[in-house]
Design a protein around this motif. Structure first.
Motif, PDB file in Angstrom:
ATOM      1  N   HIS A  40      68.835 -90.065  43.178  1.00 47.52           N
ATOM      2  CA  HIS A  40      70.175 -89.777  42.673  1.00 47.52           C
ATOM      3  C   HIS A  40      70.165 -88.655  41.635  1.00 47.52           C
ATOM      4  O   HIS A  40      71.141 -88.482  40.899  1.00 47.52           O
ATOM      5  N   ARG A  41      69.084 -87.921  41.590  1.00 54.24           N
ATOM      6  CA  ARG A  41      68.977 -86.829  40.626  1.00 54.24           C
ATOM      7  C   ARG A  41      70.118 -85.830  40.820  1.00 54.24           C
ATOM      8  O   ARG A  41      70.438 -85.423  41.939  1.00 54.24           O
ATOM      9  N   THR A  61      64.494 -75.571  37.082  1.00 51.54           N
ATOM     10  CA  THR A  61      63.925 -76.890  36.859  1.00 51.54           C
ATOM     11  C   THR A  61      62.873 -76.783  35.762  1.00 51.54           C
ATOM     12  O   THR A  61      61.847 -76.126  35.958  1.00 51.54           O
ATOM     13  N   PRO A  62      63.103 -77.380  34.591  1.00 52.12           N
ATOM     14  CA  PRO A  62      62.079 -77.322  33.544  1.00 52.12           C
ATOM     15  C   PRO A  62      60.815 -78.034  33.994  1.00 52.12           C
ATOM     16  O   PRO A  62      60.870 -79.032  34.725  1.00 52.12           O
ATOM     17  N   GLY A  63      59.671 -77.506  33.585  1.00 51.53           N
ATOM     18  CA  GLY A  63      58.427 -78.120  34.018  1.00 51.53           C
ATOM     19  C   GLY A  63      57.241 -77.574  33.265  1.00 51.53           C
ATOM     20  O   GLY A  63      57.386 -76.782  32.324  1.00 51.53           O
ATOM     21  N   HIS A  64      56.059 -77.980  33.689  1.00 49.58           N
ATOM     22  CA  HIS A  64      54.810 -77.611  33.032  1.00 49.58           C
ATOM     23  C   HIS A  64      53.901 -76.923  34.043  1.00 49.58           C
ATOM     24  O   HIS A  64      53.899 -77.251  35.223  1.00 49.58           O
ATOM     25  N   GLY A  65      53.116 -75.978  33.560  1.00 52.77           N
ATOM     26  CA  GLY A  65      52.181 -75.278  34.436  1.00 52.77           C
ATOM     27  C   GLY A  65      52.209 -73.792  34.166  1.00 52.77           C
ATOM     28  O   GLY A  65      53.214 -73.243  33.688  1.00 52.77           O
ATOM     29  N   ASP A  66      51.082 -73.144  34.466  1.00 56.73           N
ATOM     30  CA  ASP A  66      50.955 -71.713  34.189  1.00 56.73           C
ATOM     31  C   ASP A  66      51.632 -70.847  35.242  1.00 56.73           C
ATOM     32  O   ASP A  66      52.035 -69.717  34.953  1.00 56.73           O
ATOM     33  N   THR A  83      66.632 -79.581  45.155  1.00 57.04           N
ATOM     34  CA  THR A  83      66.785 -80.449  43.980  1.00 57.04           C
ATOM     35  C   THR A  83      65.669 -81.482  43.883  1.00 57.04           C
ATOM     36  O   THR A  83      65.025 -81.630  42.834  1.00 57.04           O
ATOM     37  N   ASP A  84      65.433 -82.228  44.949  1.00 51.29           N
ATOM     38  CA  ASP A  84      64.467 -83.328  44.910  1.00 51.29           C
ATOM     39  C   ASP A  84      63.033 -82.828  44.830  1.00 51.29           C
ATOM     40  O   ASP A  84      62.234 -83.321  44.025  1.00 51.29           O
ATOM     41  N   LEU A  85      62.667 -81.854  45.659  1.00 48.11           N
ATOM     42  CA  LEU A  85      61.291 -81.375  45.661  1.00 48.11           C
ATOM     43  C   LEU A  85      60.934 -80.716  44.332  1.00 48.11           C
ATOM     44  O   LEU A  85      59.846 -80.935  43.787  1.00 48.11           O
ATOM     45  N   ALA A  86      61.840 -79.908  43.783  1.00 48.99           N
ATOM     46  CA  ALA A  86      61.561 -79.249  42.505  1.00 48.99           C
ATOM     47  C   ALA A  86      61.335 -80.275  41.402  1.00 48.99           C
ATOM     48  O   ALA A  86      60.483 -80.082  40.526  1.00 48.99           O
ATOM     49  N   GLY A  87      62.088 -81.371  41.443  1.00 44.40           N
ATOM     50  CA  GLY A  87      61.886 -82.422  40.451  1.00 44.40           C
ATOM     51  C   GLY A  87      60.530 -83.087  40.577  1.00 44.40           C
ATOM     52  O   GLY A  87      59.861 -83.373  39.574  1.00 44.40           O
ATOM     53  N   LEU A  88      60.095 -83.327  41.802  1.00 42.77           N
ATOM     54  CA  LEU A  88      58.804 -83.970  42.024  1.00 42.77           C
ATOM     55  C   LEU A  88      57.634 -83.071  41.625  1.00 42.77           C
ATOM     56  O   LEU A  88      56.569 -83.567  41.254  1.00 42.77           O
ATOM     57  N   LEU A  89      57.820 -81.760  41.712  1.00 41.24           N
ATOM     58  CA  LEU A  89      56.738 -80.832  41.399  1.00 41.24           C
ATOM     59  C   LEU A  89      56.798 -80.310  39.965  1.00 41.24           C
ATOM     60  O   LEU A  89      55.966 -79.486  39.571  1.00 41.24           O
ATOM     61  N   ALA A  90      57.759 -80.784  39.174  1.00 42.83           N
ATOM     62  CA  ALA A  90      57.976 -80.225  37.836  1.00 42.83           C
ATOM     63  C   ALA A  90      56.803 -80.470  36.890  1.00 42.83           C
ATOM     64  O   ALA A  90      56.617 -79.704  35.941  1.00 42.83           O
ATOM     65  N   THR A  91      56.012 -81.508  37.118  1.00 43.77           N
ATOM     66  CA  THR A  91      54.863 -81.740  36.238  1.00 43.77           C
ATOM     67  C   THR A  91      53.753 -80.728  36.475  1.00 43.77           C
ATOM     68  O   THR A  91      52.836 -80.621  35.665  1.00 43.77           O
ATOM     69  N   LEU A 213      72.631 -81.833  62.586  1.00 45.75           N
ATOM     70  CA  LEU A 213      71.780 -80.792  63.165  1.00 45.75           C
ATOM     71  C   LEU A 213      70.433 -80.700  62.460  1.00 45.75           C
ATOM     72  O   LEU A 213      69.396 -80.529  63.103  1.00 45.75           O
ATOM     73  N   CYS A 214      70.432 -80.841  61.130  1.00 42.79           N
ATOM     74  CA  CYS A 214      69.235 -80.530  60.347  1.00 42.79           C
ATOM     75  C   CYS A 214      68.318 -81.719  60.101  1.00 42.79           C
ATOM     76  O   CYS A 214      67.118 -81.534  59.890  1.00 42.79           O
ATOM     77  N   PHE A 215      68.858 -82.941  60.091  1.00 44.90           N
ATOM     78  CA  PHE A 215      68.035 -84.113  59.810  1.00 44.90           C
ATOM     79  C   PHE A 215      67.444 -84.663  61.102  1.00 44.90           C
ATOM     80  O   PHE A 215      68.124 -84.715  62.133  1.00 44.90           O
ATOM     81  N   GLY A 216      66.205 -85.135  61.045  1.00 41.29           N
ATOM     82  CA  GLY A 216      65.641 -85.840  62.175  1.00 41.29           C
ATOM     83  C   GLY A 216      66.349 -87.164  62.398  1.00 41.29           C
ATOM     84  O   GLY A 216      66.600 -87.572  63.523  1.00 41.29           O
ATOM     85  N   ASP A 217      66.692 -87.832  61.297  1.00 41.19           N
ATOM     86  CA  ASP A 217      67.445 -89.089  61.349  1.00 41.19           C
ATOM     87  C   ASP A 217      68.638 -88.948  60.406  1.00 41.19           C
ATOM     88  O   ASP A 217      68.522 -89.221  59.206  1.00 41.19           O
ATOM     89  N   PRO A 218      69.790 -88.508  60.918  1.00 44.62           N
ATOM     90  CA  PRO A 218      70.957 -88.288  60.052  1.00 44.62           C
ATOM     91  C   PRO A 218      71.375 -89.533  59.273  1.00 44.62           C
ATOM     92  O   PRO A 218      72.000 -89.412  58.208  1.00 44.62           O
ATOM     93  N   ALA A 219      71.018 -90.724  59.765  1.00 38.52           N
ATOM     94  CA  ALA A 219      71.452 -91.955  59.111  1.00 38.52           C
ATOM     95  C   ALA A 219      70.842 -92.118  57.724  1.00 38.52           C
ATOM     96  O   ALA A 219      71.381 -92.872  56.896  1.00 38.52           O
ATOM     97  N   ILE A 220      69.722 -91.432  57.447  1.00 33.15           N
ATOM     98  CA  ILE A 220      69.093 -91.615  56.136  1.00 33.15           C
ATOM     99  C   ILE A 220      69.614 -90.628  55.093  1.00 33.15           C
ATOM    100  O   ILE A 220      69.204 -90.688  53.936  1.00 33.15           O
ATOM    101  N   ALA A 221      70.502 -89.730  55.475  1.00 34.94           N
ATOM    102  CA  ALA A 221      71.038 -88.770  54.512  1.00 34.94           C
ATOM    103  C   ALA A 221      71.817 -89.517  53.434  1.00 34.94           C
ATOM    104  O   ALA A 221      72.774 -90.237  53.744  1.00 34.94           O
ATOM    105  N   PRO A 222      71.441 -89.392  52.155  1.00 36.91           N
ATOM    106  CA  PRO A 222      72.156 -90.107  51.098  1.00 36.91           C
ATOM    107  C   PRO A 222      73.616 -89.662  51.015  1.00 36.91           C
ATOM    108  O   PRO A 222      73.912 -88.469  51.109  1.00 36.91           O
ATOM    109  N   GLU A 223      74.502 -90.605  50.837  1.00 38.44           N
ATOM    110  CA  GLU A 223      75.926 -90.300  50.776  1.00 38.44           C
ATOM    111  C   GLU A 223      76.236 -89.286  49.682  1.00 38.44           C
ATOM    112  O   GLU A 223      77.038 -88.373  49.880  1.00 38.44           O
ATOM    113  N   HIS A 224      75.598 -89.428  48.522  1.00 37.44           N
ATOM    114  CA  HIS A 224      75.918 -88.505  47.429  1.00 37.44           C
ATOM    115  C   HIS A 224      75.462 -87.086  47.743  1.00 37.44           C
ATOM    116  O   HIS A 224      76.077 -86.120  47.290  1.00 37.44           O
TER     117      HIS A 224
END
Length: 340
Positions: A40-41, A61-66, A83-91, A213-224
């Motif tokens: 829900h980020r 995305t604020p984060g750490h790293g050279d 949004t989601d991937l950048a958050g996961l890689l921010a460390t 068109l873009c999702f392999g399983d459209p049913a898992i696309a979060p409503e938000h």
């Protein structure tokens, strides 16, 4: 050798050229070294940034790293696709997700050059103006742009990640029939009516069609996320240049394919360590191109995700994050070249 397997990812061997083996799967970072995924980020804050004489709207995305990460969206996408991937890689890396000229909230260039080369020129200048190498990640059309930048200016790209890059492919694929309207809309001459019909759709309906068109399983696309996409489409509908940018970019890309312009020779010039990620259910760029794409690159590994479509960074961000972080760690440790 095949792509690496995760609990929800199975190896998929895709035939490359007769003389080419399928590249090895990437090393995976320990999930415990990544921050918890927040589905829900909120989208990262954005604003216009001028660099190298090019002004783009970006989301930071604020984060750490050279070494910072730069994310490039696909056709008719935007910086919010990361949004989601950048958050996961921010460390591991602070992130900058760009809106290409005329997309998202970026204004078009004065030249109105929407060709793949024009977009690559804009991104190249933007990165050169920042004066430091980056981890460059691109999806779909953005993958093709990132590939071109990495080939032309290797000193700017520390690593390259390509998520279903838009490699040339004019062969028919029966899986695309149900989504013919979005695909026909990209064609230079015959797609005018389809483009008009798409433009007449309300934002929510169009967002739902894009998900199908873009999702392999459209049913898992979060409503938000669907709601966010619809709201973004509504904003773009009010921008004077939005329709022009999407239409002319799509037409220029397909026209380049028809003229025989080849990204395959471009890929052969890329020097950066490269991770190729593909969804097994990609309906836009055929999964049969996955192994060929990875094999065309000098220092690549391949990850194919079961049940995933064209936007793996949205549909399976944790799996993609583990592979990307694993590449970054291996490159830092000097072990990327070791056999998989």
């Amino acid at each position: 050798m095949g792509a690496v397997a995760l609990p929800f990812v199975r190896p998929l061997l895709v035939r490359a050229r007769r003389t080419q083996a399928v590249p090895a799967g990437p090393p995976l970072a320990d999930a415990a070294t990544l921050p918890p995924h927040d589905p829900h980020r909120a989208t990262w804050p954005g604003g216009e940034v001028t660099s190298g004489g090019v002004t783009l709207h970006v989301r930071e995305t604020p984060g750490h790293g050279d070494t910072p990460a730069v994310y490039v969206h696909g056709l008719s996408g935007s910086a919010t696709n990361w949004t989601d991937l950048a958050g996961l890689l921010a460390t591991r890396a602070p992130g900058t997700a760009v809106d290409l000229p005329g997309f998202g909230l970026s204004r078009p260039l004065a030249s109105r050059d929407y060709s793949p080369a024009g977009h690559a020129d804009a991104l190249l200048c933007f990165l050169a103006g920042r004066g430091r190498p980056v981890h460059l990640l691109g999806n779909s059309f953005g993958g093709a742009v990132a590939l071109t930048v990495a080939a032309r200016r290797p000193e700017l790209v520390r690593t390259l990640t390509l998520v279903s890059p838009a490699m040339p492919d004019l062969r028919p694929d029966p899986r695309r029939v149900s989504d013919w309207k979005l695909l026909v809309a990209m064609l230079p001459l015959v797609g005018r009516r389809a483009r008009s019909e798409l433009a007449a759709m309300d934002p929510r309906t169009r967002a739902e069609q894009i998900v199908r068109l873009c999702f392999g399983d459209p049913a898992i696309a979060p409503e938000h996320r669907v709601a966010e996409a619809a709201a973004e489409l509504a904003v773009r509908a009010r921008l004077a240049w939005a329709h022009e940018a999407a239409e002319r970019t799509g037409k220029a890309m397909v026209a380049g394919w028809l003229r025989g312009e080849s990204l395959w020779s471009v890929a052969a010039r890329v020097q950066a360590p490269t991770l190729v990620v593909w969804g097994e259910r990609d309906r836009l760029v055929a999964p049969r191109l996955a192994a060929r794409t990875a094999a065309a690159l000098q220092r690549s590994r391949l990850l194919v995700l079961r049940g995933v479509g064209h936007v793996a960074q949205i549909e399976a961000p944790e799996a993609v994050a583990r592979a990307v972080a694993g590449m970054w760690d291996a490159v830092e440790a000097g072990t990327w070249e070791e056999p998989g």
